[in-house]
Design an enzyme around this catalytic site. Structure first.
Site, mmCIF file in Angstrom:
data_model
loop_
_atom_site.group_PDB
_atom_site.id
_atom_site.type_symbol
_atom_site.label_atom_id
_atom_site.label_comp_id
_atom_site.label_asym_id
_atom_site.label_seq_id
_atom_site.Cartn_x
_atom_site.Cartn_y
_atom_site.Cartn_z
ATOM 1 N N SER A 1 0.845 -1.198 0.000
ATOM 2 C CA SER A 1 0.000 0.000 0.000
ATOM 3 C C SER A 1 0.878 1.245 0.000
ATOM 4 O O SER A 1 1.642 1.481 0.940
ATOM 5 C CB SER A 1 -0.899 0.003 1.236
ATOM 6 O OG SER A 1 -1.539 1.255 1.340
ATOM 7 N N GLY B 1 1.102 -1.794 4.265
ATOM 8 C CA GLY B 1 1.724 -0.487 4.092
ATOM 9 C C GLY B 1 2.935 -0.341 4.995
ATOM 10 O O GLY B 1 4.088 -0.505 4.565
ATOM 11 N N GLY C 1 -2.953 -3.265 9.324
ATOM 12 C CA GLY C 1 -2.171 -3.925 10.367
ATOM 13 C C GLY C 1 -1.584 -5.263 9.946
ATOM 14 O O GLY C 1 -1.294 -6.120 10.788
ATOM 15 N N ASP D 1 -6.809 -5.926 4.826
ATOM 16 C CA ASP D 1 -6.149 -4.630 4.732
ATOM 17 C C ASP D 1 -6.174 -3.939 6.091
ATOM 18 O O ASP D 1 -7.252 -3.664 6.615
ATOM 19 C CB ASP D 1 -6.893 -3.794 3.679
ATOM 20 C CG ASP D 1 -6.313 -2.409 3.473
ATOM 21 O OD1 ASP D 1 -5.236 -2.111 4.003
ATOM 22 O OD2 ASP D 1 -6.967 -1.618 2.743
ATOM 23 N N GLY E 1 -0.894 2.220 9.717
ATOM 24 C CA GLY E 1 -0.195 2.044 10.995
ATOM 25 C C GLY E 1 -1.067 1.672 12.177
ATOM 26 O O GLY E 1 -0.652 1.824 13.322
ATOM 27 N N GLY F 1 -9.020 4.582 6.946
ATOM 28 C CA GLY F 1 -8.677 5.991 7.116
ATOM 29 C C GLY F 1 -7.205 6.249 7.386
ATOM 30 O O GLY F 1 -6.692 7.283 6.991
HETATM 31 C C1 DX5 Z 1 -6.353 2.074 5.671
HETATM 32 C C2 DX5 Z 1 -5.951 1.651 4.296
HETATM 33 C C3 DX5 Z 1 -4.826 0.707 4.251
HETATM 34 C C4 DX5 Z 1 -3.527 1.204 4.801
HETATM 35 C C5 DX5 Z 1 -2.885 0.046 5.487
HETATM 36 O O1 DX5 Z 1 -7.536 2.779 5.580
HETATM 37 O O2 DX5 Z 1 -7.034 1.058 3.627
HETATM 38 O O3 DX5 Z 1 -4.630 0.215 2.921
HETATM 39 O O4 DX5 Z 1 -2.629 1.677 3.831
HETATM 40 O O5 DX5 Z 1 -1.776 0.459 6.173
HETATM 41 P P1 DX5 Z 1 -1.036 -0.486 7.230
HETATM 42 O O6 DX5 Z 1 -0.535 -1.660 6.484
HETATM 43 O O7 DX5 Z 1 0.031 0.386 7.758
HETATM 44 O O8 DX5 Z 1 -2.068 -0.842 8.275
HETATM 45 ZN ZN ZN Z 2 -6.639 0.136 1.642
#
Ligand code: DX5
Ligand code: ZN
Length: 213
Positions: free
Chosen positions: A9, A192, A172, A170, A144, A141
């Site tokens: 992401s 991400g 964590g 998607d 992290g 939203g």
């Molecule tokens: C959150 C997004 C995710 C986000 C995940 O609303 O939909 O795609 O980028 O980020 P991590 O992997 O850091 O939880």
């Molecule tokens: Zn996402």
């Protein structure tokens, strides 16, 4: 179960050099996940279709619309910009079938997503038309956040109902939580922070993949 796919992401990438960031992970990315936020369905605002158009990669673009009631022309903007798949939120649309049909007619892959507190029942009527379901494992939203394990029964039930569908998780996702989601039946892993938060992004992806063996 369909094959495992990793979707870095870019929300957690250095956006001032986003194409270089993607280049680094491209070889190991089955999809590049793009989080579009509208400031209405979720408080932050992020990417528009114009930005997506500037992304240069061979990897398919997985566009996650955290957007209130996206119109046909708004969705078309992302497809024209190169989106491979478009995910809409059940909670964001009065009649999600309208958006899902438009995405399919436009020859993109159609996916529907639900937030952690939304029951699976709310999307069961779409399961025969979508290519993928995104079970959010955090509140949409922000990057992290901590993986919400209480969402796993939805993944398990969905996998039983649809042995061949792509189930994306998607929020964590790291090697540890990816394993939990995998054992529940998920096969598409968005990550991400656990990829772009590391200096060696390829090693980070390999770590996730290794946890799924
Ligand atoms: C959150 C997004 C995710 C986000 C995940 O609303 O939909 O795609 O980028 O980020 P991590 O992997 O850091 O939880
Ligand atoms: Zn996402």
């Amino acid at each position: 179960m369909p094959r495992i796919k990793i979707a870095p992401s870019i929300l957690s990438a250095d956006l001032s050099r986003v194409n270089a960031e993607i280049k680094e992970v491209e070889r190991y990315a089955d999809l590049v996940h793009i989080d579009v936020m509208d400031g209405i369905f979720v408080p932050p605002t992020t990417f528009d279709a114009k930005f997506v158009k500037t992304i240069k990669t061979k990897a398919p673009l997985d566009v996650h619309l955290m957007v209130h009631e996206p119109s046909d022309s708004y969705i078309k903007g992302f497809i024209d910009a190169g989106a491979y798949s478009i995910t809409i939120h059940e909670e964001a649309c009065k009649n999600p079938i309208k958006q899902l049909n438009f995405i399919k007619q436009s020859k993109a892959k159609a996916a529907v997503s639900i937030k952690p507190a939304t029951p699976l029942d709310r999307i069961k009527k779409y399961l025969d038309i979508v290519d993928m379901v995104l079970i959010m494992t955090v509140e949409p939203g922000w990057a992290g956040q901590k993986f919400i394990a209480e969402t796993m029964p939805k993944v398990r039930e969905l996998r039983q109902l649809k042995p061949d569908i792509d189930i994306e998780v998607d929020g964590g996702i790291n090697p540890y939580t990816a394993r939990i989601a995998f054992e529940s039946g998920a096969n598409v892993f968005v990550a991400g922070t656990s990829i772009f938060g590391k200096n060696d992004r390829v090693a980070a992806i390999k770590e996730i993949l290794n946890s799924l063996k």
